[in-house]
Scaffold this motif. Structure first.
Motif, PDB file in Angstrom:
ATOM      1  N   GLU A   1      -2.565  27.031  -4.108  1.00  0.00           N
ATOM      2  CA  GLU A   1      -2.002  26.798  -5.437  1.00  0.00           C
ATOM      3  C   GLU A   1      -0.552  27.233  -5.558  1.00  0.00           C
ATOM      4  N   VAL A   2      -0.161  28.165  -4.698  1.00  0.00           N
ATOM      5  CA  VAL A   2       1.176  28.728  -4.809  1.00  0.00           C
ATOM      6  C   VAL A   2       2.265  27.691  -4.523  1.00  0.00           C
ATOM      7  N   LEU A   3       1.905  26.626  -3.824  1.00  0.00           N
ATOM      8  CA  LEU A   3       2.910  25.608  -3.498  1.00  0.00           C
ATOM      9  C   LEU A   3       3.338  24.848  -4.753  1.00  0.00           C
ATOM     10  N   ASN A   4       4.649  24.671  -4.887  1.00  0.00           N
ATOM     11  CA  ASN A   4       5.196  23.914  -6.016  1.00  0.00           C
ATOM     12  C   ASN A   4       5.130  22.424  -5.681  1.00  0.00           C
ATOM     13  N   LYS A   5       4.200  21.711  -6.355  1.00  0.00           N
ATOM     14  CA  LYS A   5       3.994  20.302  -6.017  1.00  0.00           C
ATOM     15  C   LYS A   5       5.236  19.441  -6.204  1.00  0.00           C
ATOM     16  N   PRO A   6       5.912  19.514  -7.358  1.00  0.00           N
ATOM     17  CA  PRO A   6       7.079  18.627  -7.537  1.00  0.00           C
ATOM     18  C   PRO A   6       8.105  18.809  -6.410  1.00  0.00           C
ATOM     19  N   LEU A   7       8.371  20.049  -6.056  1.00  0.00           N
ATOM     20  CA  LEU A   7       9.386  20.295  -5.033  1.00  0.00           C
ATOM     21  C   LEU A   7       8.917  19.818  -3.662  1.00  0.00           C
ATOM     22  N   LEU A   8       7.665  20.109  -3.322  1.00  0.00           N
ATOM     23  CA  LEU A   8       7.161  19.721  -2.005  1.00  0.00           C
ATOM     24  C   LEU A   8       7.097  18.197  -1.879  1.00  0.00           C
ATOM     25  N   TYR A   9       6.568  17.521  -2.898  1.00  0.00           N
ATOM     26  CA  TYR A   9       6.432  16.063  -2.807  1.00  0.00           C
ATOM     27  C   TYR A   9       7.800  15.389  -2.810  1.00  0.00           C
ATOM     28  N   SER A  10       8.719  15.886  -3.653  1.00  0.00           N
ATOM     29  CA  SER A  10      10.072  15.305  -3.666  1.00  0.00           C
ATOM     30  C   SER A  10      10.717  15.466  -2.294  1.00  0.00           C
TER      31      SER A  10
ATOM     32  N   PRO B   1      14.346  16.742 -13.604  1.00  0.00           N
ATOM     33  CA  PRO B   1      15.487  16.406 -12.739  1.00  0.00           C
ATOM     34  C   PRO B   1      15.040  15.904 -11.365  1.00  0.00           C
ATOM     35  N   MET B   2      14.004  16.506 -10.796  1.00  0.00           N
ATOM     36  CA  MET B   2      13.543  16.026  -9.494  1.00  0.00           C
ATOM     37  C   MET B   2      12.995  14.616  -9.593  1.00  0.00           C
ATOM     38  N   ASN B   3      12.183  14.374 -10.596  1.00  0.00           N
ATOM     39  CA  ASN B   3      11.577  13.062 -10.758  1.00  0.00           C
ATOM     40  C   ASN B   3      12.651  11.985 -10.877  1.00  0.00           C
ATOM     41  N   ARG B   4      13.671  12.254 -11.704  1.00  0.00           N
ATOM     42  CA  ARG B   4      14.694  11.228 -11.930  1.00  0.00           C
ATOM     43  C   ARG B   4      15.507  10.977 -10.652  1.00  0.00           C
ATOM     44  N   VAL B   5      15.841  12.058  -9.947  1.00  0.00           N
ATOM     45  CA  VAL B   5      16.624  11.896  -8.720  1.00  0.00           C
ATOM     46  C   VAL B   5      15.821  11.134  -7.671  1.00  0.00           C
ATOM     47  N   VAL B   6      14.551  11.496  -7.514  1.00  0.00           N
ATOM     48  CA  VAL B   6      13.736  10.825  -6.497  1.00  0.00           C
ATOM     49  C   VAL B   6      13.603   9.338  -6.799  1.00  0.00           C
ATOM     50  N   ARG B   7      13.311   9.001  -8.061  1.00  0.00           N
ATOM     51  CA  ARG B   7      13.203   7.582  -8.442  1.00  0.00           C
ATOM     52  C   ARG B   7      14.507   6.833  -8.183  1.00  0.00           C
ATOM     53  N   PHE B   8      15.618   7.464  -8.543  1.00  0.00           N
ATOM     54  CA  PHE B   8      16.924   6.823  -8.379  1.00  0.00           C
ATOM     55  C   PHE B   8      17.178   6.487  -6.910  1.00  0.00           C
ATOM     56  N   ILE B   9      16.912   7.451  -6.048  1.00  0.00           N
ATOM     57  CA  ILE B   9      17.202   7.248  -4.618  1.00  0.00           C
ATOM     58  C   ILE B   9      16.211   6.272  -3.998  1.00  0.00           C
TER      59      ILE B   9
ATOM     60  N   GLU C   1       0.827  -1.207   0.000  1.00  0.00           N
ATOM     61  CA  GLU C   1       0.000   0.000   0.000  1.00  0.00           C
ATOM     62  C   GLU C   1       0.861   1.257   0.000  1.00  0.00           C
ATOM     63  N   MET C   2       1.930   1.199   0.777  1.00  0.00           N
ATOM     64  CA  MET C   2       2.804   2.373   0.853  1.00  0.00           C
ATOM     65  C   MET C   2       3.509   2.600  -0.486  1.00  0.00           C
ATOM     66  N   VAL C   3       4.068   1.520  -1.047  1.00  0.00           N
ATOM     67  CA  VAL C   3       4.741   1.621  -2.343  1.00  0.00           C
ATOM     68  C   VAL C   3       3.799   2.251  -3.362  1.00  0.00           C
ATOM     69  N   ASP C   4       2.590   1.752  -3.364  1.00  0.00           N
ATOM     70  CA  ASP C   4       1.587   2.227  -4.303  1.00  0.00           C
ATOM     71  C   ASP C   4       1.325   3.718  -4.165  1.00  0.00           C
ATOM     72  N   GLU C   5       1.167   4.126  -2.936  1.00  0.00           N
ATOM     73  CA  GLU C   5       0.821   5.537  -2.700  1.00  0.00           C
ATOM     74  C   GLU C   5       1.978   6.454  -3.102  1.00  0.00           C
ATOM     75  N   ILE C   6       3.187   5.996  -2.817  1.00  0.00           N
ATOM     76  CA  ILE C   6       4.340   6.806  -3.211  1.00  0.00           C
ATOM     77  C   ILE C   6       4.475   6.828  -4.731  1.00  0.00           C
ATOM     78  N   ASN C   7       4.271   5.682  -5.356  1.00  0.00           N
ATOM     79  CA  ASN C   7       4.388   5.635  -6.817  1.00  0.00           C
ATOM     80  C   ASN C   7       3.366   6.541  -7.488  1.00  0.00           C
ATOM     81  N   GLN C   8       2.154   6.551  -6.963  1.00  0.00           N
ATOM     82  CA  GLN C   8       1.141   7.464  -7.508  1.00  0.00           C
ATOM     83  C   GLN C   8       1.657   8.907  -7.473  1.00  0.00           C
ATOM     84  N   THR C   9       2.325   9.228  -6.396  1.00  0.00           N
ATOM     85  CA  THR C   9       2.804  10.600  -6.235  1.00  0.00           C
ATOM     86  C   THR C   9       3.856  10.963  -7.265  1.00  0.00           C
ATOM     87  N   LEU C  10       4.639   9.970  -7.674  1.00  0.00           N
ATOM     88  CA  LEU C  10       5.725  10.263  -8.612  1.00  0.00           C
ATOM     89  C   LEU C  10       5.199  10.900  -9.894  1.00  0.00           C
TER      90      LEU C  10
END
Lengths: 316, 316, 316, 316, 316, 316
Positions: free
Chosen positions: B179-188, B127-135, B111-120
Motif C-alpha cells: 500500500e505504501v507505493l504511490n500509484k499515480p507516481l508509479l503508473y505515470s 498535474p501528473m494526469n494532465r502531463v501524462v495525457r498530454f505526452i 488492446e494496449m491503448v485500452d489498458e493504458i487508458n484504464q490506468t489513467l
C-alpha cells in the motif's frame, strides 16, 4: 498512558514500559561509563544514552529486561532519540513479557502457514514437492519465529516467514503474467531460499551470527539440506529437478560478489533473485521512511547503496 | 508451403518468402564480396551468407525487400542459420508487404491503448494526469509502433507499447500488495519512462540511433518533454508532483553508470527501475531460450552480463 | 585590532568580529549541549567549540550572526581551530553586515561581467549566441553571487562567476593554440555548464541543496533551460548547433559515474570537461595548501581522491 | 600525379609511390597466404590486402620498402582502405627514401629546439636547470626523432618533441594565469616526463617496445636518469628540488593503475598529468576526426575509453 | 613483578615498567586535554587513556620515555586496554633503555646475517651476485634494525631482516620443488625487494615516512640503487640479468594499483610477489590471533581486506 | 621416426601418429567446410586446419581417433601449428590407443597415492582424518585420472592428483616453517579442495563441464560430500573441526568474485588459497614458456590476468 514510542510528538515527555533491546556499556570522554540503550516497543526502536552509570545500574539494565522509563522524545541529527530522565525495572504485576514489546510480522503464524501450504499444491513436480515439504517440516518452528536478517530488512520476529510469503505473492502474480516461468521451481525456490537463515542466525532475540553462519553461510547450508532431504527421501540427487532446485537456492544472491557461488543460469533463478531484491528493498525503504518527516530525506540505508530517500509531502 | 522459419526442423530444406532485415556487404578472405543477410518472418530472425555476390545482386537484395528463398535450415555454433541455395525478389501478386514478416507485440494496438487508458483513471494526481495525457497524445502514433530498444529487449514493432503494458501489469500487482507505493507516481513513471525512445531511435524498421539519441539520450529528452508539457498546460514545474515525476524518469536506469544522471531517491523511482529490469530480463531470457534446444545452454545474452541460460528438459 | 583569522600566529590570542557560518548544537558525552561553530572572515573559515551552552546562548548564537570573539588560535590534528574564551553579539555601531566577513571572488562583479561580455562576440554561431545571452540574462543576478559548489571548490560568494571566468581564460588560450577547437561551442559550453547550480543550491549564505537540486541535478536543469530558451526565441531545437550545445552541458562531468547522462562525444565536450577539472583542481589544492605549513602535507582533499598534497619549502 | 592518399576521393583509382609501414603475412581461409599491408605517405596510413601472395612477393614486399602502387581508394566498415590492382618496388631514380613518406611534426626540429631553449631561462632553480640541460643534451638526438607513443597519440617522427612543445605552451599559459604554480618545477616536469620513451621504444620507424621498455617502463627509466645526472653533476639527490622533480616524473600518469608508482602529491605533479592528458586527447580525437566525414561518428578511439566522436556539419 | 603486558589476566591489576610508544594529546568533549597512550613491552602494545592531563604531565610523558605504571588490564570493544591508576617516569637505576621494551625479530642479527650469506653462494650469476653484495653492504646496518613496514606486518625492530629471511626460506623450498625457477634471480629479488624501506621509513623507533618515502616510494628507490651499484661496479646496466633484477624489484607488489609501475612479466617476479604476500599474510594473521581468545574472531586486519579471522578452540 | 610434436624444428616436415584431441567442423569464407583439428602427443597439443573436407572425411576424422599425419610444423602469430599435407587413420597393428598420446602427470599413480597416504598420518584430528579417507576412497579412481581444470592449469590426465601432491609439498614445507599453521586442517584442505572437479568435469578425454558442474560448481559439491561423509560415518557435522574443514574448502578461491561463497576467515583457509594460486601459476607460466623461444614473450595467459611472460636468454 497508552501511547507508543513512535506515536509521541517531538519533545513530548512520557512515562512508559519499554523493552531493552541493546545495552552497550561504553566509556565517556570524561572517563566514566555510560550505557548506550536501544529501547523497543511494537512501534519501533529508539536509542537513548544513560550517563554516569554505576556498576549496579550496569548490572541491572541488561538486554532483554523490561523497564519503566521517564523521558522525552527528541531529534538528534535527524534521528529520533530518547532523553532519559529516570528509569527502573518493571515489577511483578506490571507488563513483563519481552514478546509484548517486539515488532512482529503483520500476519499471524497461522495465516502464513496457510498461505505457504496453499502454494504447495502448485508445486506439481514430485521431487521438488517432497523436498520442500520435508525441509519445511524440519524447520517448521524456526521459519515463523526467525527474522529474515540480523539488520537490514525484515529484522523482526516472524520476519523470515513474512518475507517468504510476500515474495510468494509477487512470484504468483509474475508466474500468472509470464507463462514461461516454471511455477514449481520458482515457488520452491522462494520457500527454501532463505531458510538457511535459521542456522545462520541465533534466533529472534539478540540476533547474532552462529559460527557456521559466519564460516559457511545460509546459502550453502540450505543447499546441503536439499541434499540431505534427498538421501532421506531416496530421491536421486542428480535428477535435473533437484539440480535446478539447488541452483536457484545457490544463485539467489544474483552475483558472485554478493556471496552466491554461481550466477543465475536458469530463468527462475534470475527472477527469484529479483523478487528477493524487490521485497527487501520495499521493506528497507518503507522502514526508513516511517521515521522520516514528510518533506525530508530519510537516514542513509546501508542495504540500498547507502542512499537516502525523500518522503514527499503529497500523498496521491 | 506454410511453415515459418522457426518451425523448420534442423537440416530441413525449404522454399519461402522472407523479409531481408539486414544485408551487409563484406569482403571474403578470397577477396570477393559476399552478403551477410538477416532474414525475418513472424517466427523470428535467422542469419545466412550469400557468397560471391555480383554487383547486381548487391544492388538488388537490400534491407527491406521481400525475397523468395530456397535453402536449408542448419545449426552453426549452436545458432540457427540458413544455407542459401537460391533466391529471387518477390513479384507482383506475391506477398510483398514488410509488415507481413515482422514480429509484433502479442497484443493489438487497441488492446494496449485500452489498458493504458484504464490506468489513467488511477492517476488521481491532477498535474501528473494532465502531463501524462498530454505526452501520450503527442506521441500516440509512435508508442505503439516503435520497438523498446534497438537490440536487446522488445526489439520488435510495437515493442515499446507492449513493454509499457507489461510493466504496468507488474506495477499494479505490486501497488496492490504494498500500500505504501504511490500509484499515480508509479503508473505515470511506467508510462513515460521509455517514451523518449521515440526520439532516440529512427523507427521500427532498420532501427538506428538518431543524432540527438546519441548525444542527449532518451532519458533526458523525456524529462524535457515533461517540462514542455508543463509550460503548455500552465502547470507549475516546481510543484513537488512534477519534480517527483521528472525524477522517476531520470532515475529509471537505477545507477549513474547505466546512464541515469541521478540515482533513485524516491521509493517509486527505485521500484520503477526494478520493474523495468524485471520485464526486460524475462523478455531477453525468453527470446534466447526460444532458439535453444532443451538440455542445452542458450547463446550468451549481452544484456544479462553476458550469461547463457540453461533450458531444462523438465517442464513442470 | 586589524588582523584577520588566518593572519594570526599559532597560539596567538585575539579579540575580533567574526561571522557565524555554522552553529550546530550537539550533545557532549557528559550529556550537556555544546555548539560546534564555524567562524568566518575574509581570510577563511575556522572551527571552534563552545562547551556547556545554555538554552539562551543556543538561541542567541545562530548562523548568520556577527559576534565579537575573544579566543586563541590553535592547531588540532593539523587543522587550525579557535579556542573560545568569550563571546558576545556585535552591537549597533559595530561591524554588523555578513557581507563584510564573507570570502569573495578576486574579481569584482563588473570585471567578470565585462570579461564574459567580451567573449560573447566570439560566439559567432547565431543560435548559440542567442541562447547564451538569453540564459545569462535570466540568471544575471545569481551568476555573480552563487558559489560554484556547496563545498569542494569555489565555495564562496561569486565563486560561480569566477570559476566561469577562469575557465574561459583557459579555454581561450587552448582555442588559440589548437585551431581545431570550435570556439563558439567551447565558450558557450563554459558559460552555461554550471549555471544550473543557481537552481541546485539555495544561495551564497548557508548553502544547501534544493529539492530539485537533489532530485534532478544542475546538469539536467540547465539542459532544460536551453530547451526553454529555444522555445522562447523560436529557435529550432533540433538544429545541430543546439543539440551540440545541450550535449556539452550534459557531458561536462566526463563520466557516467560522475553524473553525466552521456559521455563526451564531441571534442569540445571532452575539453570542456578537462578545463572544468583543471580549474577546480587548482582551486581545491591551492585552498588546502593555504592552510598548510611549508614542509608539511595538507589535510586530505575529498575532491582529489582524498589525497593530501605536500607544500615544498623551496619557492622557485 | 601528386595527390596524397587522404586527398583521394572515395572509389578514385590511383597510381602512386607509398611506403610499406607494415606487411603481415597471414593465411586466408582458403589456405593460401596473403599480405595484410599498411601503406603510408605524409597524409596518413591506410590498410590494403594482397591476395594469393607468392613466396617471392612475400620476400619482396617487406616493411620499410617503397612501392609503386596501382589501386582504388575504398571504404570498408567506415574505414578507408586501398584495393590493390598492381604493385612493384620503386626503382633507382624514383622516390626511394622512407623519410619522404612519413608523417612529421608540424614544427621543424629547429623551431622545437628553440622553443625548449627559451623555456630553460624560466627554470630558475639551479639544480633543476642543470639536470634538465644535462638530460636534454644526453638525448638531444632522439627527442626530436622519436614518436611520443607506439600508437595512440603523436605516433609520428618528431612526435615526442612536438608533444613536449605543445604541453609547454599549455603549461606557460596556465602558469601565467595561476601564480601559485611553480614554473621551474612544472616546466622541468613537462620537458622530462616522456623522455624515457627514447629508451622504451626502438625508434621512429617500425616502432616496437624494447626489453627494458617492457620490463621497466619509461617512467622509471627517466627517474633513474635524474639520479644519474645528479651523480654526474654532483648535485645532492636528497635536496627537495630533486625529490620534487623525480616525483612529478614518476606521478605523471596520474593514477597507480595507469602505471605511476605514486599518485601526484604536488600541485605541479597533478597539473602536469592533466596537461599531458589534454594534449594527448586533442591529438587523438583530431586524428580520428580527420578520417571522418562531417555528420558521422569517428572510429572508436582506444585511448579515449573506446569512445567514438561526432564530427559536426557546422563549422562555427 | 615479572609478568609482561600480554601475560596479565583480564581485570588483573599491575605495576610495571613500560615504554611509551605513542603519546597523542587530544581534547576531551568536556574541553580538557587528555593523553592517548600506547604502551609497549616485548609482549606487545596496548592502549590507555590518561584523563585531565596537566601541561606538566603532557610535557613529561612523551613518546620514547619509560614509565612505571600502576593500572588494570581491561577489555574494551574486544581490544585489550590499560586502565591507568597512576604513573611516574622511571628513575636512575631502574630499567631505562627503550630497547628493553621493544619487540624484536625471533632471530638474532647474527643468525640472519648468516642465513643471508649462505644464500649468496647460490646466486651464481656474476652481475646479480655483485650487485646484491654491494647493496647489502651499503645498508648492512639498517637491514637488521628497520621494521618491514610502519604498521601492518613485521612492524618491529629487525622486522625487515626477519621478513627477508622468512621469504628466503619459502623461496628455497619452492626453488627445490620447481626446477624451472631461476634461483639467482629469485633469491636476489627476495633479498633486495624491500631494502628500499630503509630509505622510505625513518627507523625502528617512532617510525614515520620520509619525504622521499612519500614522494618516490621504496620500490623505485631500490631500483635506483641497482642502477647506482652498476655504475659503481662498472656492470652493464643493459645486460639482461640486470634488467631482470630491476624488474623483479619493480614488480614485486604484483599489481599496478598496489604501486608497482609494471606488472610481473617474469616467472620469478610473479613468484616473488606471491612469497611476499604469503609471509606478510601469515605474520599479520598470527599477530591478530595472538590477541584473540580461542572461540572468537580477531579484530579486522586492514592488510587482509579488512577481514577478521576466527581462532579455533581445537588445536590439532 | 621417433620425434614428438614439440621436438620438431620450425618448418620441419614430418610423418607421425597423432591423437585427434578436437575436430571442429566450420565453414570457410568460400562456403566450404573445413576441419579445425587439435592434434596431441605426449609432448603437447598443436592446431592444424584441414581445408575443403568431404562429408566422408568429416565422418572419419573425429575426436579420439588416431591418425597418421604428414605435415610441416610452422609458426603462425607466434603459436606453433601443423600444416597438413596428408592424413589417414591408423591401421591395425599401428599405435592405436589414445592413452599413448595423452600428456600425463610426471608422477605415476602409485607415487601419488603413496605421497598422499603418507600425509594422512599427519592428519591427527580424528574427524578430519576419517572424512578425508572416506572421500578419497569414494573418488579413488577419478583423483588420479581427472585433469585439474578444463583448460588453464594441470589440464592433463592425472593433473588433479599431481596438483594435489604439488600443493601438499608446499603445504608441508610451510607448516614446518610456520608452527602456527594447523597441519591436519591445512593438509585435509589441500587434499579435498579440488576433488569436486571429478563431478564438475566429464573426465580426462574431451573434458567438458557437467550440468551440475555448471549449475552448482565443484566447491559446493565437495562441501556437500563432507556433509554426506559425516552422516555415513556418524560424525557430528556441527563440531568445530568439520565446520572448519568445510570452510577451507568453500573459501579456497579466496574471493567472492572468484566463486567462493565465503572469504577465508581461518588462517589455514587463506594459506590454502595462496598455495593453490602458487602451484597453478607456476604450472600455467611454465606451460606457456615451454612454447616460447628464449628472448621472446609468451602468448598471453588467460589465468594470469592475460599477461605474457618473458623467457630470458640467461639460464643462471
Amino acid at each position: 498512558m497508552t501511547k507508543k514510542l513512535y506515536e509521541l510528538a517531538i519533545d513530548e515527555t512520557f512515562e512508559m514500559f519499554l523493552l531493552i533491546k541493546n545495552a552497550d556499556v561504553r566509556t565517556a570522554k570524561n572517563g566514566k561509563p555510560f550505557i548506550a540503550f536501544t529501547f523497543q516497543d511494537k512501534s519501533g526502536q529508539m536509542d537513548g544514552k544513560y550517563w554516569s552509570a554505576t556498576p549496579e545500574e550496569i548490572e541491572r539494565y541488561q538486554s532483554g529486561r523490561i523497564v519503566f522509563l521517564a523521558g522525552k522524545r527528541e531529534i538528534y541529527n535527524g534521528n529520533a532519540q530518547v532523553k532519559i530522565s529516570g528509569m527502573r525495572l518493571a515489577r511483578d504485576g506490571e507488563p513483563n513479557e519481552p514478546g509484548l514489546f517486539m515488532e512482529q510480522a503483520p500476519l499471524t503464524k497461522e495465516e502464513m502457514v496457510d498461505e505457504i501450504n496453499q502454494t504447495l499444491f502448485e508445486i506439481t513436480s514430485a521431487p521438488m514437492n517432497r523436498v520442500v515439504r520435508f525441509i519445511l517440516n524440519k524447520f517448521s518452528q524456526e521459519v515463523f519465529e526467525y527474522p529474515a536478517a540480523k539488520r537490514h530488512h525484515h529484522a523482526f520476529t516472524g520476519g523470515l516467514g513474512f518475507h517468504t510469503v510476500s515474495m510468494l505473492r509477487i512470484a504468483k502474480s509474475l508466474a500468472n503474467q509470464y507463462e514461461v516461468l516454471n511455477k514449481p521451481l520458482l515457488y520452491s525456490g522462494v520457500i527454501l531460499h532463505d531458510l538457511g537463515k535459521t542456522m545462520e542466525l541465533t534466533g529472534a532475540v539478540g540476533t547474532e551470527y552462529t559460527l557456521k553462519g559466519n564460516l559457511l553461510g545460509h546459502i550453502v547450508m540450505m543447499e546441503e539440506e536439499i541434499s540431505k532431504a534427498c538421501i532421506e527421501l531416496q530421491i536421486d540427487e542428480d535428477c535435473e529437478e533437484i539440480i535446478a532446485l539447488k541452483h536457484v537456492v545457490l544463485a539467489h544472491h544474483g552475483k558472485l560478489e554478493y556471496g552466491s557461488p554461481v550466477r543465475p543460469h536458469l530463468l527462475e533463478a534470475e527472477i527469484l533473485h529479483q523478487i528477493d531484491l524487490m521485497d527487501a528493498s520495499i521493506n528497507m525503504i518503507t522502514q526508513a521512511l516511517q521515521k522520516t518527516t514528510p518533506g525530508e530525506f530519510s537516514e542513509r540505508i546501508f542495504g540500498m547503496d547507502n542512499r537516502s530517500f525523500y518522503k514527499p509531502t503529497f500523498t496521491e
